[in-house]
Design an enzyme around this catalytic site. Structure first.
Site, PDB file in Angstrom:
ATOM      1  N   ASN A  17      32.340  39.864  38.769  1.00 31.83           N
ATOM      2  CA  ASN A  17      32.963  40.303  40.017  1.00 31.83           C
ATOM      3  C   ASN A  17      32.067  41.386  40.602  1.00 31.83           C
ATOM      4  O   ASN A  17      32.054  42.508  40.122  1.00 31.83           O
ATOM      5  CB  ASN A  17      34.370  40.852  39.722  1.00 31.83           C
ATOM      6  CG  ASN A  17      35.014  41.472  40.946  1.00 31.83           C
ATOM      7  OD1 ASN A  17      34.503  41.336  42.061  1.00 31.83           O
ATOM      8  ND2 ASN A  17      36.130  42.156  40.745  1.00 31.83           N
ATOM      9  N   GLU A  31      43.131  42.942  32.889  1.00 35.29           N
ATOM     10  CA  GLU A  31      42.229  44.065  33.157  1.00 35.29           C
ATOM     11  C   GLU A  31      43.048  45.356  33.165  1.00 35.29           C
ATOM     12  O   GLU A  31      43.646  45.703  34.197  1.00 35.29           O
ATOM     13  CB  GLU A  31      41.554  43.885  34.522  1.00 35.29           C
ATOM     14  CG  GLU A  31      40.755  42.617  34.653  1.00 35.29           C
ATOM     15  CD  GLU A  31      39.708  42.725  35.747  1.00 35.29           C
ATOM     16  OE1 GLU A  31      38.525  42.640  35.430  1.00 35.29           O
ATOM     17  OE2 GLU A  31      40.085  42.918  36.922  1.00 35.29           O
ATOM     18  N   GLY A  87      35.775  50.300  35.329  1.00 32.81           N
ATOM     19  CA  GLY A  87      34.768  51.203  35.887  1.00 32.81           C
ATOM     20  C   GLY A  87      34.766  52.585  35.251  1.00 32.81           C
ATOM     21  O   GLY A  87      34.110  53.497  35.757  1.00 32.81           O
ATOM     22  N   LYS A 110      32.244  42.873  43.382  1.00 33.24           N
ATOM     23  CA  LYS A 110      32.955  43.848  44.233  1.00 33.24           C
ATOM     24  C   LYS A 110      32.144  44.071  45.522  1.00 33.24           C
ATOM     25  O   LYS A 110      31.495  43.136  45.994  1.00 33.24           O
ATOM     26  CB  LYS A 110      33.221  45.132  43.448  1.00 33.24           C
ATOM     27  CG  LYS A 110      33.922  44.829  42.111  1.00 33.24           C
ATOM     28  CD  LYS A 110      34.457  46.024  41.388  1.00 33.24           C
ATOM     29  CE  LYS A 110      35.125  45.570  40.096  1.00 33.24           C
ATOM     30  NZ  LYS A 110      35.740  46.661  39.349  1.00 33.24           N
ATOM     31  N   SER A 156      35.223  47.584  31.759  1.00 33.02           N
ATOM     32  CA  SER A 156      34.093  48.169  31.019  1.00 33.02           C
ATOM     33  C   SER A 156      33.588  47.258  29.899  1.00 33.02           C
ATOM     34  O   SER A 156      33.155  47.735  28.850  1.00 33.02           O
ATOM     35  CB  SER A 156      34.456  49.559  30.489  1.00 33.02           C
ATOM     36  OG  SER A 156      34.726  50.433  31.569  1.00 33.02           O
ATOM     37  N   GLU A 172      42.153  46.513  42.300  1.00 33.65           N
ATOM     38  CA  GLU A 172      41.654  47.271  43.451  1.00 33.65           C
ATOM     39  C   GLU A 172      42.338  46.793  44.741  1.00 33.65           C
ATOM     40  O   GLU A 172      42.574  47.588  45.655  1.00 33.65           O
ATOM     41  CB  GLU A 172      40.118  47.166  43.529  1.00 33.65           C
ATOM     42  CG  GLU A 172      39.476  48.007  42.431  1.00 33.65           C
ATOM     43  CD  GLU A 172      38.162  47.475  41.887  1.00 33.65           C
ATOM     44  OE1 GLU A 172      37.513  46.642  42.533  1.00 33.65           O
ATOM     45  OE2 GLU A 172      37.783  47.913  40.765  1.00 33.65           O
ATOM     46  N   HIS A 180      43.576  41.342  42.093  1.00 31.25           N
ATOM     47  CA  HIS A 180      42.752  42.345  41.408  1.00 31.25           C
ATOM     48  C   HIS A 180      43.371  43.729  41.625  1.00 31.25           C
ATOM     49  O   HIS A 180      43.892  44.030  42.703  1.00 31.25           O
ATOM     50  CB  HIS A 180      41.314  42.312  41.936  1.00 31.25           C
ATOM     51  CG  HIS A 180      40.386  43.119  41.093  1.00 31.25           C
ATOM     52  ND1 HIS A 180      40.299  44.488  41.202  1.00 31.25           N
ATOM     53  CD2 HIS A 180      39.549  42.762  40.082  1.00 31.25           C
ATOM     54  CE1 HIS A 180      39.429  44.932  40.299  1.00 31.25           C
ATOM     55  NE2 HIS A 180      38.956  43.902  39.609  1.00 31.25           N
TER      56      HIS A 180
END
Ligand code: 13P
Length: 256
Positions: free
Chosen positions: A12, A172, A178, A14, A218, A102, A100
């Site tokens: 991904n 996730e 991240g 992003k 991560s 985010e 997702h």
């Protein structure tokens, strides 16, 4: 790792990489994957919308799949700035990330909008990668199982068994995305087994044994091997470590 389920490593990207950087990364990966004849893991890349068409052409003769990072929850019409599933289908895109964290955190997307998007994707024969995960506060309050169950119930468990079998789930944990903090192997296996049990309860053992459940957060070339060897982890959804061909390739090679 289970031998009957699809093994998947997905990148991904992003909101990273220019067109030229994307094309170079793909060219490098094509070369590296061609040299790895023994590897039977499926590779997906999720670039920016505006590169999808170009990268689909670049990967045409290869085993790399190109997907979208998002789609609209509306089918068509006056929704400025949105990209519909029909549009993705029309360029030959075969997969889409849905829900997702985010998107949920910064754009107020919910389990309900995820369910709407999943329905549109299924209609157009595009594989939804449904992303779920708990925040650090939720884990600290020991609510992670409740949260995941709700995300499954409201976002995807309305599908019938046939349609559900076509989906991929990505677990996730938000606190691991991240941050450099990876779930421990015990935490990852525990949650993946929990998700698979919920699929068994809702559908059947057969369906639960068919659906790939990816880990994201991560994941990198140091920890991929250990994570991918867990019985209920069928691969990874990789953010930062998918932006360099060598790092991403080493994660793909973790499956050998
Ligand atoms: P990182 O691998 O950068 O933690 O991102 C994970 C992710 O969000 C993939 O969708």
């Amino acid at each position: 790792m289970n031998l009957t389920r699809k093994k998947i490593v997905a990148g991904n990207w992003k909101m990273n990489l220019t067109l030229q950087e994307s094309q170079s990364l793909v060219a490098e990966l094509i070369g590296m994957i061609a040299d790895e004849k023994k590897n039977d893991c499926e590779v997906y890349l999720f670039p920016s919308f505006i590169y999808i068409n170009t990268l689909l052409r670049q990967t045409q003769e290869t085993s790399i799949h190109i997907g979208a990072q998002n789609c609209s929850n509306k089918s068509t019409g006056a929704y400025t700035g949105e990209t519909s599933i029909r549009m993705l289908s029309s360029v030959g895109c075969k997969a889409v990330l849905i829900g997702h964290s985010e998107r949920r955190t910064y754009y107020q997307e919910t389990n309900i909008t995820s369910a709407e998007k999943i329905n549109l994707a299924i209609e157009q024969h595009i594989t939804p990668f449904y992303c779920i995960g708990e925040t650090l506060n939720e884990r600290n309050a020991n609510q992670q199982f409740e949260i995941i169950e709700q995300q499954l119930n409201e976002g995807i468990f309305h599908l019938n068994a046939d349609h559900f079998s076509k989906c991929v789930i990505a677990y996730e944990p938000i606190w691991a995305i991240g941050t450099g903090l990876t779930a421990t192997i015990d935490q990852a296996q525990e949650m993946h087994a929990f998700i698979r049990n919920k699929i068994t309860e809702k559908y059947s053992v057969n369906v639960a044994q068919q659906v790939s459940i990816l880990y994201g957060g991560s994941c990198n070339e140091q920890n991929a091997n250990e994570l991918f060897s867990l019985p209920d982890v069928d691969g990874g959804l990789i953010g930062g470590a998918s932006l360099k061909s060598r790092n991403f390739m080493n994660i793909i090679k973790a499956f050998q």
